[in-house]
Design an enzyme around this catalytic site. Sequence first.
Site, mmCIF file in Angstrom:
data_model
loop_
_atom_site.group_PDB
_atom_site.id
_atom_site.type_symbol
_atom_site.label_atom_id
_atom_site.label_comp_id
_atom_site.label_asym_id
_atom_site.label_seq_id
_atom_site.Cartn_x
_atom_site.Cartn_y
_atom_site.Cartn_z
ATOM 1 N N ASN A 209 11.130 -12.869 3.686
ATOM 2 C CA ASN A 209 10.641 -13.154 2.337
ATOM 3 C C ASN A 209 11.813 -13.079 1.360
ATOM 4 O O ASN A 209 12.937 -12.781 1.754
ATOM 5 C CB ASN A 209 9.507 -12.194 1.955
ATOM 6 C CG ASN A 209 9.980 -10.758 1.942
ATOM 7 O OD1 ASN A 209 10.825 -10.386 1.138
ATOM 8 N ND2 ASN A 209 9.456 -9.950 2.866
ATOM 9 N N LYS A 287 15.330 -19.137 23.086
ATOM 10 C CA LYS A 287 15.087 -19.985 21.922
ATOM 11 C C LYS A 287 13.969 -20.996 22.226
ATOM 12 O O LYS A 287 13.975 -21.631 23.293
ATOM 13 C CB LYS A 287 16.384 -20.738 21.578
ATOM 14 C CG LYS A 287 16.267 -21.526 20.303
ATOM 15 C CD LYS A 287 17.553 -22.275 19.993
ATOM 16 C CE LYS A 287 17.265 -23.288 18.905
ATOM 17 N NZ LYS A 287 18.177 -24.400 18.946
ATOM 18 N N PHE A 324 5.032 0.254 -4.381
ATOM 19 C CA PHE A 324 5.033 -0.843 -5.349
ATOM 20 C C PHE A 324 3.854 -1.747 -5.048
ATOM 21 O O PHE A 324 3.361 -1.791 -3.912
ATOM 22 C CB PHE A 324 6.333 -1.660 -5.242
ATOM 23 C CG PHE A 324 7.455 -1.074 -6.041
ATOM 24 C CD1 PHE A 324 8.145 0.034 -5.574
ATOM 25 C CD2 PHE A 324 7.823 -1.614 -7.261
ATOM 26 C CE1 PHE A 324 9.175 0.601 -6.311
ATOM 27 C CE2 PHE A 324 8.853 -1.072 -8.009
ATOM 28 C CZ PHE A 324 9.531 0.039 -7.534
ATOM 29 N N LYS A 342 -3.981 3.138 0.183
ATOM 30 C CA LYS A 342 -2.792 3.570 0.945
ATOM 31 C C LYS A 342 -2.558 5.072 0.862
ATOM 32 O O LYS A 342 -1.706 5.602 1.579
ATOM 33 C CB LYS A 342 -1.556 2.824 0.446
ATOM 34 C CG LYS A 342 -1.708 1.301 0.595
ATOM 35 C CD LYS A 342 -0.379 0.621 0.784
ATOM 36 C CE LYS A 342 -0.573 -0.880 0.931
ATOM 37 N NZ LYS A 342 0.593 -1.528 1.499
HETATM 38 N N1 CTP Z 1 4.364 -1.588 2.349
HETATM 39 C C1 CTP Z 1 4.802 -0.889 3.454
HETATM 40 N N2 CTP Z 1 4.590 -1.369 4.691
HETATM 41 C C2 CTP Z 1 3.943 -2.541 4.891
HETATM 42 C C3 CTP Z 1 3.504 -3.275 3.781
HETATM 43 C C4 CTP Z 1 3.745 -2.778 2.521
HETATM 44 O O1 CTP Z 1 5.391 0.184 3.268
HETATM 45 N N3 CTP Z 1 3.750 -2.988 6.110
HETATM 46 C C5 CTP Z 1 4.564 -1.021 1.003
HETATM 47 C C6 CTP Z 1 5.571 -1.746 0.167
HETATM 48 O O2 CTP Z 1 6.862 -1.194 0.330
HETATM 49 C C7 CTP Z 1 5.025 -1.502 -1.227
HETATM 50 C C8 CTP Z 1 3.536 -1.559 -1.012
HETATM 51 O O3 CTP Z 1 3.333 -1.130 0.313
HETATM 52 O O4 CTP Z 1 5.335 -0.210 -1.692
HETATM 53 C C9 CTP Z 1 3.021 -2.945 -1.212
HETATM 54 O O5 CTP Z 1 1.840 -3.066 -0.541
HETATM 55 P P1 CTP Z 1 1.238 -4.449 0.016
HETATM 56 O O6 CTP Z 1 -0.073 -4.139 0.610
HETATM 57 O O7 CTP Z 1 2.213 -5.189 0.823
HETATM 58 O O8 CTP Z 1 0.996 -5.115 -1.271
HETATM 59 P P2 CTP Z 1 1.587 -6.360 -1.908
HETATM 60 O O9 CTP Z 1 2.965 -6.659 -1.428
HETATM 61 O O10 CTP Z 1 1.439 -6.070 -3.361
HETATM 62 O O11 CTP Z 1 0.678 -7.514 -1.378
HETATM 63 P P3 CTP Z 1 -0.890 -7.728 -1.020
HETATM 64 O O12 CTP Z 1 -1.711 -6.891 -1.965
HETATM 65 O O13 CTP Z 1 -1.045 -9.162 -1.237
HETATM 66 O O14 CTP Z 1 -1.022 -7.315 0.409
#
Ligand code: CTP
Length: 401
Positions: A209, A287, A324, A342
């Site tokens: 990303n 590959k 975040f 979370k």
């Molecule tokens: N995060 C993480 N591990 C993951 C996914 C996310 O630690 N596998 C953490 C990121 O570092 C960030 C937060 O979770 O602190 C973001 O959560 P996420 O669910 O990925 O939210 P968004 O990126 O905002 O996207 P969405 O709500 O669309 O899933």
Amino acid sequence: MLHGKRVLLIVSGGIAAYKSQELVRLLRKRGASVRCVLTRGGAQFVTPLSLSALSEDKVYTDLFSLTDEAEMGHIQLSRDADLVVVAPATADILAKMAQGQADDLATTALLATDKDVLVAPAMNVRMWTHAATQANLATLRERGVHFIGPNEGDMACGEFGPGRMAEPDEIADAVSDFFEDSAPLSGRRALVTSGPTHEPIDPVRYIANRSSGRQGHAIAAALARRGALTTLVSGPTNLPDPAGVQMIHVESAREMLAACESALPADIAVCAAAVADWRVATQASEKLKKNGSGVPALEMAENPDILATLSATANTRPDLVIGFAAETEDVVAHAQSKRERKGCDWILANDVSPETGTFGGADNTIHLVSAAGVEDWPTMSKIDVADRLAERIIEQLGAAE
Ligand code: CTP
């Protein structure tokens, strides 16, 4: 206790300059590196050679020296230090500092510095109590310049009163106190994740990303600057490793989780990485080829959630877990439910709609969502967000004690 600290010592022209040699010795004994600037007046009392021998470094004296300027410009000289100390500081150099004059190397470095300045005045008692000196002192104090001394006692000029430079060990203590006060997180451990993850498809391809890692790296640097023992676990970025952090480079989400778990226990965890939510279930060992059998179907598997895992760690859960949320609509509402889902303490929610330029850009607009409610921060640089977050963390950990 001053290990790794860099002090720029400006020695101006007073009889107390001979004591600055002892100050260099004491600061170095405590682990600091000391670089000296000697004014023309200072050189009447001590020689560049003795300061150079004691500091084991070149002594800088001349603003217009071609060789000095080529080696270490005067701006660089003032910025490379962690603290600038002026000892002894004469009435003249105090007046120049208050006025913002820059007519030699010492005053130019003082005007150009972005670091704290600690001043040890030394002068005749009448010069010290003169209204002009006291007004200069008030101006400098108001600007945040730190002072140590002067002490009261017999003076070289035969008079008695305040004006003697503080003793070298008192100045060295003031330097140590300065670094202690500016390290409110010393003794704390911090874990920060940053950057994107790369999820391999085959040996040459991956899913990634656009995260630049700028916010996470700035947070790690801000925590380290405040004295936290900081581990930064980062996916691939184009950024240099921040100074003073323990760096762990990873690629995939699973590697990132393993690195985070190996860095526990920690008091503070900040998950700023843009972790890929999914990976390719089975990475091809060779590959993938266009062999006429059509487009490959990539079966995806869910990645571990690092933020949720750290929030739920039994026994070693960090005191403060911060995540975040990158949102494009209903920013705060989504962040609130994400915080609960979370199990983290704070979510820094930011709007990443393309028109905001947040992703990969220099600025960020944050809403800090906690159990106590929502704080809206104004738009600021990612560096300022990092500093503000570090200050909020210090407040929170202080309040929890
Ligand atoms: N995060 C993480 N591990 C993951 C996914 C996310 O630690 N596998 C953490 C990121 O570092 C960030 C937060 O979770 O602190 C973001 O959560 P996420 O669910 O990925 O939210 P968004 O990126 O905002 O996207 P969405 O709500 O669309 O899933």
